[in-house]
Design an enzyme around this catalytic site. Structure first.
Site, PDB file in Angstrom:
ATOM      1  N   ARG A 115       0.817  -1.200   0.000  1.00  0.00           N
ATOM      2  CA  ARG A 115       0.000   0.000   0.000  1.00  0.00           C
ATOM      3  C   ARG A 115       0.861   1.265   0.000  1.00  0.00           C
ATOM      4  O   ARG A 115       0.452   2.307  -0.474  1.00  0.00           O
ATOM      5  CB  ARG A 115      -0.901  -0.043   1.245  1.00  0.00           C
ATOM      6  CG  ARG A 115      -1.730   1.194   1.507  1.00  0.00           C
ATOM      7  CD  ARG A 115      -2.787   1.322   0.439  1.00  0.00           C
ATOM      8  NE  ARG A 115      -3.469   2.609   0.506  1.00  0.00           N
ATOM      9  CZ  ARG A 115      -2.938   3.781   0.187  1.00  0.00           C
ATOM     10  NH1 ARG A 115      -1.682   3.863  -0.196  1.00  0.00           N
ATOM     11  NH2 ARG A 115      -3.643   4.878   0.257  1.00  0.00           N
ATOM     12  N   TYR A 116       2.029   1.160   0.610  1.00  0.00           N
ATOM     13  CA  TYR A 116       2.936   2.301   0.750  1.00  0.00           C
ATOM     14  C   TYR A 116       4.196   2.036  -0.077  1.00  0.00           C
ATOM     15  O   TYR A 116       4.545   0.883  -0.311  1.00  0.00           O
ATOM     16  CB  TYR A 116       3.328   2.468   2.233  1.00  0.00           C
ATOM     17  CG  TYR A 116       2.151   2.776   3.129  1.00  0.00           C
ATOM     18  CD1 TYR A 116       1.633   4.066   3.183  1.00  0.00           C
ATOM     19  CD2 TYR A 116       1.562   1.786   3.899  1.00  0.00           C
ATOM     20  CE1 TYR A 116       0.546   4.360   3.993  1.00  0.00           C
ATOM     21  CE2 TYR A 116       0.479   2.074   4.719  1.00  0.00           C
ATOM     22  CZ  TYR A 116      -0.025   3.370   4.766  1.00  0.00           C
ATOM     23  OH  TYR A 116      -1.091   3.655   5.567  1.00  0.00           O
ATOM     24  N   ARG A 119       7.228  -0.063   2.040  1.00  0.00           N
ATOM     25  CA  ARG A 119       7.015  -1.141   3.004  1.00  0.00           C
ATOM     26  C   ARG A 119       5.793  -1.978   2.641  1.00  0.00           C
ATOM     27  O   ARG A 119       4.868  -1.489   2.014  1.00  0.00           O
ATOM     28  CB  ARG A 119       6.882  -0.589   4.422  1.00  0.00           C
ATOM     29  CG  ARG A 119       5.833   0.485   4.593  1.00  0.00           C
ATOM     30  CD  ARG A 119       6.233   1.378   5.772  1.00  0.00           C
ATOM     31  NE  ARG A 119       5.162   2.291   6.155  1.00  0.00           N
ATOM     32  CZ  ARG A 119       4.912   3.437   5.531  1.00  0.00           C
ATOM     33  NH1 ARG A 119       5.601   3.781   4.461  1.00  0.00           N
ATOM     34  NH2 ARG A 119       3.947   4.219   5.959  1.00  0.00           N
ATOM     35  N   CYS A 128      -4.682 -17.160  15.074  1.00  0.00           N
ATOM     36  CA  CYS A 128      -4.292 -16.350  16.225  1.00  0.00           C
ATOM     37  C   CYS A 128      -4.404 -17.214  17.482  1.00  0.00           C
ATOM     38  O   CYS A 128      -5.048 -18.261  17.462  1.00  0.00           O
ATOM     39  CB  CYS A 128      -5.205 -15.144  16.374  1.00  0.00           C
ATOM     40  SG  CYS A 128      -4.945 -13.884  15.115  1.00  0.00           S
ATOM     41  N   CYS A 132      -9.977 -11.559  18.543  1.00  0.00           N
ATOM     42  CA  CYS A 132     -10.560 -10.285  18.981  1.00  0.00           C
ATOM     43  C   CYS A 132     -11.897 -10.099  18.259  1.00  0.00           C
ATOM     44  O   CYS A 132     -11.954 -10.239  17.035  1.00  0.00           O
ATOM     45  CB  CYS A 132      -9.636  -9.131  18.622  1.00  0.00           C
ATOM     46  SG  CYS A 132      -7.929  -9.368  19.139  1.00  0.00           S
ATOM     47  N   CYS A 135     -11.973  -7.793  15.119  1.00  0.00           N
ATOM     48  CA  CYS A 135     -10.879  -8.022  14.158  1.00  0.00           C
ATOM     49  C   CYS A 135     -11.138  -7.374  12.801  1.00  0.00           C
ATOM     50  O   CYS A 135     -12.167  -7.593  12.173  1.00  0.00           O
ATOM     51  CB  CYS A 135     -10.660  -9.523  13.959  1.00  0.00           C
ATOM     52  SG  CYS A 135      -9.349  -9.893  12.778  1.00  0.00           S
ATOM     53  N   ARG A 137      -9.536  -8.072  10.161  1.00  0.00           N
ATOM     54  CA  ARG A 137      -9.408  -9.079   9.108  1.00  0.00           C
ATOM     55  C   ARG A 137     -10.265 -10.310   9.383  1.00  0.00           C
ATOM     56  O   ARG A 137      -9.904 -11.419   9.002  1.00  0.00           O
ATOM     57  CB  ARG A 137      -7.942  -9.488   8.922  1.00  0.00           C
ATOM     58  CG  ARG A 137      -7.123  -8.369   8.387  1.00  0.00           C
ATOM     59  CD  ARG A 137      -5.799  -8.773   7.808  1.00  0.00           C
ATOM     60  NE  ARG A 137      -5.045  -7.542   7.663  1.00  0.00           N
ATOM     61  CZ  ARG A 137      -4.116  -7.130   8.519  1.00  0.00           C
ATOM     62  NH1 ARG A 137      -3.759  -7.899   9.519  1.00  0.00           N
ATOM     63  NH2 ARG A 137      -3.534  -5.978   8.347  1.00  0.00           N
ATOM     64  N   ASP A 296     -12.301   0.142  12.823  1.00  0.00           N
ATOM     65  CA  ASP A 296     -12.620   0.060  11.393  1.00  0.00           C
ATOM     66  C   ASP A 296     -14.081  -0.322  11.155  1.00  0.00           C
ATOM     67  O   ASP A 296     -14.754  -0.840  12.048  1.00  0.00           O
ATOM     68  CB  ASP A 296     -11.719  -0.977  10.713  1.00  0.00           C
ATOM     69  CG  ASP A 296     -10.267  -0.509  10.601  1.00  0.00           C
ATOM     70  OD1 ASP A 296     -10.065   0.711  10.496  1.00  0.00           O
ATOM     71  OD2 ASP A 296      -9.370  -1.366  10.624  1.00  0.00           O
ATOM     72  N   ASP A 333      -7.719   4.445   9.807  1.00  0.00           N
ATOM     73  CA  ASP A 333      -7.305   3.733   8.599  1.00  0.00           C
ATOM     74  C   ASP A 333      -8.427   3.963   7.594  1.00  0.00           C
ATOM     75  O   ASP A 333      -9.544   3.489   7.793  1.00  0.00           O
ATOM     76  CB  ASP A 333      -7.074   2.245   8.892  1.00  0.00           C
ATOM     77  CG  ASP A 333      -5.923   1.677   8.060  1.00  0.00           C
ATOM     78  OD1 ASP A 333      -5.682   2.217   6.951  1.00  0.00           O
ATOM     79  OD2 ASP A 333      -5.289   0.713   8.496  1.00  0.00           O
ATOM     80  N   LYS A 340      -3.362   4.777   6.468  1.00  0.00           N
ATOM     81  CA  LYS A 340      -3.471   5.320   7.830  1.00  0.00           C
ATOM     82  C   LYS A 340      -3.388   6.841   7.821  1.00  0.00           C
ATOM     83  O   LYS A 340      -2.445   7.406   7.280  1.00  0.00           O
ATOM     84  CB  LYS A 340      -2.347   4.748   8.677  1.00  0.00           C
ATOM     85  CG  LYS A 340      -2.452   3.246   8.849  1.00  0.00           C
ATOM     86  CD  LYS A 340      -1.327   2.740   9.731  1.00  0.00           C
ATOM     87  CE  LYS A 340      -1.444   1.257   9.961  1.00  0.00           C
ATOM     88  NZ  LYS A 340      -1.179   0.479   8.719  1.00  0.00           N
TER      89      LYS A 340
HETATM   90  C1  LIG Z   1      -0.263  -0.385   8.712  1.00  0.00           C
HETATM   91  C2  LIG Z   1       0.307  -0.803   7.458  1.00  0.00           C
HETATM   92  C3  LIG Z   1       1.671  -0.655   7.195  1.00  0.00           C
HETATM   93  C4  LIG Z   1       2.632  -0.061   8.179  1.00  0.00           C
HETATM   94  O1  LIG Z   1       2.333   1.283   8.428  1.00  0.00           O
HETATM   95  P1  LIG Z   1       3.242   2.144   9.405  1.00  0.00           P
HETATM   96  O2  LIG Z   1       2.526   3.456   9.505  1.00  0.00           O
HETATM   97  O3  LIG Z   1       4.577   2.249   8.757  1.00  0.00           O
HETATM   98  O4  LIG Z   1       3.313   1.427  10.704  1.00  0.00           O
HETATM   99  C5  LIG Z   1       2.137  -1.052   5.964  1.00  0.00           C
HETATM  100  N1  LIG Z   1       1.309  -1.559   5.034  1.00  0.00           N
HETATM  101  C6  LIG Z   1       0.000  -1.699   5.247  1.00  0.00           C
HETATM  102  C7  LIG Z   1      -0.870  -2.230   4.175  1.00  0.00           C
HETATM  103  C8  LIG Z   1      -0.558  -1.325   6.464  1.00  0.00           C
HETATM  104  O5  LIG Z   1      -1.869  -1.473   6.682  1.00  0.00           O
END
Ligand SMILES: *Cc1c(COP(=O)(O)O)cnc(C)c1O
Length: 446
Positions: A115-116, A119, A128, A132, A135, A137, A296, A333, A340
């Site tokens: 998504r980013y 990372r 798990c 929860c 959850c 997911r 969420d 989110d 986020k």
């Molecule tokens: C939460 C999340 C991350 C990590 O986000 P940070 O703000 O760096 O902790 C990375 N990818 C996805 C898809 C996420 O939902």
């Protein structure tokens, strides 16, 4: 007043020998999931009975350790509400979505959410230690037939090898720490073979549901794969036991920095005093509050939602009132896959060319004079890093802002095969971030 963290054991477990109680395998295989099993430990309400007797409910499982943290005489106990379903869970809401964060849409290969830019989130199991009720997911988590899938894992590794802009891999699920120890270690070592992956993170609630899993042996194994970070998930101080404090101590002693992600939950922790105690107890066990999430839009979790104003009020009651280390970021989110988004009380009241007006946590108003001689064009230049080894030139051009996204070989083919509309396809969208670009802060090109 500083209170000691304590150990608890529900009465029916009084005769379980310590070797069993402290064995995580015993905890896993003695989890409670039926109305009769749970009812033996805690007198259930009508609403809880009804939910537990409903077919097709999101999976229930509670470790003997975690259920012992519940006060059996309090139907509103904050730990109880997190793991024992209520009839409200059966209500469907129109605003609720199965995959509210659109994670599936951002998956270049199954189980990997990219998504980013730098990372990825890797969903390594659906299992798990306990489940929860809120959850995010629940659409995929808990399914006993879908645990670790080697074929998917190999595809994920392939994707990561070919995607040099990924420097941070976040293992989640499900809970990575319920994986068989050998599989977990294989996963970590395979990730560590990829030179551009700088940090590995684990998101786990195992220390909270089953602190006995955090053995010295596990900690020593994890420490072989540094730099490794971990986020745990505690929502209320009642979850911070002597066992959790000791598990966190073992993890931090092998050099794993610990963070906490909590969820703002109606009736559990939607109170400024509860949150302040939670974050202060967390820093006492050397866990840094990282994120406080707005709940969420998940099917079955509607009764846990609070207005966003409640979260703002809580943040207002933390900043300034307690150690900065204890203050998490409040995050929404974004539904639909927007990622986020931090939300905060307003401390900046107004802004002009030469001064800004601020308020502090007590409502005191202050003025900050802006500099009159600042030249954006003289801002420090980013020269990149000089630590790059042969074969990583792609990474250098990313860092220097020449390219924000290198499309790995076979990327389109992978997408088409899985019918995934990925936003990575639109390379344009990755550019505006401007990380390390030659553009200065005010947008003028030099
Ligand atoms: C939460 C999340 C991350 C990590 O986000 P940070 O703000 O760096 O902790 C990375 N990818 C996805 C898809 C996420 O939902």
């Amino acid at each position: 007043m500083k209170t000691e963290f304590v150990s608890k054991r529900a009465k029916p477990y009084a005769d379980v020998p310590d070797e069993k109680w402290n064995d995580w395998r015993w905890q896993l295989s003695n989890r409670l999931n039926t109305v009769d099993e749970i009812g033996e430990i805690i007198p259930l309400t009508e609403s809880e009975r009804k939910a537990l007797q409903t077919q097709g409910l999101f999976r229930v499982d509670i470790t003997p350790y975690f259920i012992s943290l519940i006060d059996p005489d309090d139907p509103e106990d904050p730990v109880r509400r997190q793991v024992i379903p209520r009839a409200e869970e059966l209500q469907a809401f129109t605003a609720m979505m199965e995959d509210s964060l659109a994670e599936d849409r951002h998956s270049p290969v199954p189980g990997l959410v990219h998504r980013y830019p730098d990372r990825v989130l890797m969903l390594v199991t659906t299992q798990c230690a306990s489940y929860c009720r809120y959850c995010t997911r629940s659409r995929i988590v808990g399914d006993p037939h879908q645990t670790f899938k080697r074929e998917e894992f190999e595809m994920q590794i392939e994707y990561l090898k070919r995607t040099p802009q990924v420097r941070d891999v976040l293992l989640s699920g499900g809970d990575p720490l319920v994986l068989a120890p050998k599989i977990l270690e294989e996963l970590l070592s395979r990730l560590r073979e990829i030179p551009h992956i700088e940090i590995i993170r684990i998101g786990s609630r195992v220390p909270v549901f089953m602190p006995m899993r955090v053995t010295q042996e596990l900690c020593d194994m994890l420490a072989k794969y540094h730099p490794l970070w971990m986020n745990i998930h505690v929502n209320h101080s009642n979850e911070i036991s002597k066992e959790l404090a000791e598990a966190c101590d073992r993890l931090t002693r092998v050099g794993i920095p610990l963070g906490n992600q909590s969820v703002l939950l109606a009736g559990v922790n939607d109170n400024v005093h509860i949150q302040r105690q939670l974050v202060q107890d967390l820093v006492r066990i050397r866990v840094r509050p990282y994120y406080l999430y707005q709940c969420d839009l998940v099917e079955g979790a509607g009764h846990f939602r609070t207005p966003v104003a409640k979260g703002i009020e809580i943040m207002e009651g933390l900043r300034g009132h307690t150690s900065g280390y204890a203050v998490p970021q409040y995050i929404i989110d974004a539904p639909g896959g927007g990622g986020k988004i931090p939300v905060m009380p307003n401390y900046l009241l107004s802004m002009s060319d030469h001064k800004i007006i601020l308020r502090n946590y007590e409502g005191y108003i202050a003025t900050y004079e802006e500099p009159t001689d600042y030249l954006p064009s003289k801002a420090a230049k980013f020269k990149g890093v000089k630590r790059v080894e042969a074969g990583q030139e792609g990474l250098v051009s990313l860092l220097e802002g020449k390219e924000m996204f290198i499309k790995p070989e076979g990327f389109d083919e992978l997408h088409n095969r899985h019918g995934i509309q990925h936003r990575l396809k639109n390379e344009e969208k990755w550019k505006p971030l401007g990380i390390g670009s030659e553009e200065s802060a005010d947008g003028t090109k030099e």
